[in-house]
Design an enzyme around this catalytic site. Sequence first.
Site, PDB file in Angstrom:
ATOM      1  N   THR A  16       0.840  -1.206   0.000  1.00 24.80           N
ATOM      2  CA  THR A  16       0.000   0.000   0.000  1.00 24.80           C
ATOM      3  C   THR A  16       0.876   1.258   0.000  1.00 24.80           C
ATOM      4  O   THR A  16       0.599   2.221  -0.714  1.00 24.80           O
ATOM      5  CB  THR A  16      -0.912   0.019   1.243  1.00 24.80           C
ATOM      6  OG1 THR A  16      -1.617  -1.207   1.285  1.00 24.80           O
ATOM      7  CG2 THR A  16      -1.907   1.159   1.192  1.00 24.80           C
ATOM      8  N   ALA A  17       1.958   1.239   0.793  1.00 27.08           N
ATOM      9  CA  ALA A  17       2.804   2.437   0.880  1.00 27.08           C
ATOM     10  C   ALA A  17       3.436   2.748  -0.470  1.00 27.08           C
ATOM     11  O   ALA A  17       3.429   3.908  -0.929  1.00 27.08           O
ATOM     12  CB  ALA A  17       3.873   2.243   1.945  1.00 27.08           C
ATOM     13  N   ILE A  43       8.575 -11.614  -2.284  1.00 28.59           N
ATOM     14  CA  ILE A  43       8.385 -11.086  -0.924  1.00 28.59           C
ATOM     15  C   ILE A  43       6.986 -10.503  -0.857  1.00 28.59           C
ATOM     16  O   ILE A  43       6.696  -9.477  -1.482  1.00 28.59           O
ATOM     17  CB  ILE A  43       9.439 -10.000  -0.603  1.00 28.59           C
ATOM     18  CG1 ILE A  43      10.839 -10.572  -0.828  1.00 28.59           C
ATOM     19  CG2 ILE A  43       9.277  -9.479   0.809  1.00 28.59           C
ATOM     20  CD1 ILE A  43      11.948  -9.548  -0.776  1.00 28.59           C
ATOM     21  N   ALA A  51      -8.837  -0.780   7.709  1.00 25.57           N
ATOM     22  CA  ALA A  51      -9.645   0.305   8.256  1.00 25.57           C
ATOM     23  C   ALA A  51      -8.889   1.624   8.096  1.00 25.57           C
ATOM     24  O   ALA A  51      -7.665   1.667   8.198  1.00 25.57           O
ATOM     25  CB  ALA A  51      -9.938   0.043   9.732  1.00 25.57           C
ATOM     26  N   LYS A  79     -17.249   3.739   7.272  1.00 24.45           N
ATOM     27  CA  LYS A  79     -16.844   3.710   8.682  1.00 24.45           C
ATOM     28  C   LYS A  79     -17.134   5.060   9.328  1.00 24.45           C
ATOM     29  O   LYS A  79     -16.665   6.094   8.841  1.00 24.45           O
ATOM     30  CB  LYS A  79     -15.344   3.388   8.741  1.00 24.45           C
ATOM     31  CG  LYS A  79     -14.742   3.509  10.116  1.00 24.45           C
ATOM     32  CD  LYS A  79     -13.272   3.102  10.137  1.00 24.45           C
ATOM     33  CE  LYS A  79     -12.653   3.435  11.485  1.00 24.45           C
ATOM     34  NZ  LYS A  79     -11.208   3.196  11.525  1.00 24.45           N
ATOM     35  N   LEU A 334       5.524   0.807   6.579  1.00 31.64           N
ATOM     36  CA  LEU A 334       6.114  -0.016   7.647  1.00 31.64           C
ATOM     37  C   LEU A 334       7.623   0.183   7.733  1.00 31.64           C
ATOM     38  O   LEU A 334       8.223  -0.046   8.786  1.00 31.64           O
ATOM     39  CB  LEU A 334       5.775  -1.486   7.392  1.00 31.64           C
ATOM     40  CG  LEU A 334       4.270  -1.793   7.328  1.00 31.64           C
ATOM     41  CD1 LEU A 334       4.023  -3.245   6.917  1.00 31.64           C
ATOM     42  CD2 LEU A 334       3.595  -1.504   8.666  1.00 31.64           C
ATOM     43  N   ILE A 347      -2.080   3.951   7.184  1.00 29.56           N
ATOM     44  CA  ILE A 347      -2.192   4.412   5.789  1.00 29.56           C
ATOM     45  C   ILE A 347      -2.182   5.938   5.780  1.00 29.56           C
ATOM     46  O   ILE A 347      -1.566   6.568   4.923  1.00 29.56           O
ATOM     47  CB  ILE A 347      -3.461   3.838   5.108  1.00 29.56           C
ATOM     48  CG1 ILE A 347      -3.331   2.315   5.008  1.00 29.56           C
ATOM     49  CG2 ILE A 347      -3.678   4.461   3.727  1.00 29.56           C
ATOM     50  CD1 ILE A 347      -4.562   1.597   4.501  1.00 29.56           C
TER      51      ILE A 347
END
Length: 506
Positions: A16-17, A43, A51, A79, A334, A347
Amino acid sequence: MNETSIRRLVIVGGGTAGWLAAALLSKALGSQLEIRLIESAEISTVGVGEATIPQIRHINMFLGIDEDDMLRFTHGTFKLGVQLNGFGRPGDSYLHAFGDIGLKPGLIPFHHYWLRSRGRPGAQSLWAHSLNAAAAAANRFAKLETIPNNPIGGIRYAYHFDATRYGQYLREHITPGTVRRTEGKVVEVKLSAEDGFIESLRLDSGEVIAGDFFIDCSGFRGLLIEGALDTGYENWQHWLPCDRALAVASERTGVMRPYTQATARTAGWQWRIPLQHRTGNGHVYCSGFISDDEAAAQLLANLEGEPLGDPRLLRFVTGMRRLSWNRNCLALGLAAGFMEPLESTSIHLVQSGVSRFLAMFPDRYCDPRVVNEYNRQTRFEYERVRDFLILHYKATERDDTPFWQQCAHMDVPQELARRIALFRRTGLIFREADELFTETGWLQVMLGQRIEPMQYHPLADELDGAQLDGFMSDIRTLVSRATRTLPTHEEFVRRTFGTPVAADVC
Ligand SMILES: Cc1cc2nc3c(=O)[nH]c(=O)nc-3n(C[C@H](O)[C@H](O)[C@H](O)COP(=O)(O)OP(=O)(O)OC[C@H]3O[C@@H](n4cnc5c(N)ncnc54)[C@H](O)[C@@H]3O)c2cc1C
């Protein structure tokens, strides 16, 4: 552009990053930069991160993403906040709702009037004055930015989605030709002998990729920022002791709630995230207090539907890189640090990291003053989020397990101790600079965790008793009237996206 301008920007990592950074940077600078993204099929990505918080909607606006199209692809739902169960005492439940609560009749925040009203007949919970909270309690949702003829603000929302599909969606929506993707494993990082800047990467194929600037999105390993540049990591486990998570999807059953659930367990907590086609679940825990097998048993015993596979173990060390930007390398996601997903902040930290980087976009020499400023602002943002998370553990009356006893008795960062003491004594809360969480967010968690202010602001006495009662009940009437007009979350999702596909993507 001149000879000192950055021309070749290399991103390592396709989680995602990596794809979020690629999407945002190519949109902003795609015509000026040659952007390459390297990812390795060998990997895998972390594959969790379902969320979000409302700021994610700015990404859509900036990238020109159609929200419904994205949520259809990612099997997303809406949400309104996070329901926190059992954190203050076993059996407690409160919502950290997005958006405002109440109205501000004068100079001081609403909650001082509410604090005063608590001693009066007919007083109700703080959350009865929040549209987000009332809608969540009724499992209702609609996109309501404002409400006609109603002074209370509209609904403020974020998303739940399939994290893997979100990465794919971003990748597919990057303007063609602006990001060159290379499949391969980085096996060597070459540094300049002169200044220690990264010069190039060598892939397992033998290909050498040179760049002027490198973004490390390689996940927990921090291949460039740590592996090559030896930046160092600040460990925050003494404040946030959870160090493992087990994640498992389950069949979706029952009501489609418009909020994330976080429920305290004996040595951590469990998340439940409703998607259209399945429910995401995970148990975040401290391995010093519970074995993996016991943690898995607790997780599986508390699913609503049948599990769709075996729980997957993830290990982490809470903390942040000593420098998020070191020489010509920026770490995101991360690789930059990790804080548990209790308030779904990771995120967002990627998003704000990219925005800050764009605001300070350097030349090839990366002036140390710019780098220091970026690192200063990033540290501020991380530390304030960290303190907000610690509050959920520290301010507890639980003493039923050694884990919760340790949390209740630990020392906390001075800044957090100061905030708690100020609120407890006076009811005052202030948002500092542009920290992520608002006064309303801090308020809900302080109260939800049973921190009781001894006073309210004296200006709350400007209304006489009858005016105060009328003011409070008017707000509740406006909230419940608006809530009644909303469809259920499930109806809204069905109407917008149609019937969800089977639980095929986990
Ligand atoms: C248990 C848990 C729950 C979470 N829940 C949430 C949540 O609810 N909300 C939220 O916002 N965030 C959440 N997060 C965080 C979120 O998952 C991450 O921030 C997000 O997925 C970004 O991960 P990433 O891209 O940094 O790393 P990863 O997904 O690990 O991706 C790393 C990438 O680097 C590549 N790579 C690594 N080494 C090499 C190499 N040598 N050569 C080439 N490529 C390489 C890999 O192939 C991969 O593509 C959660 C995290 C965890 C652990």
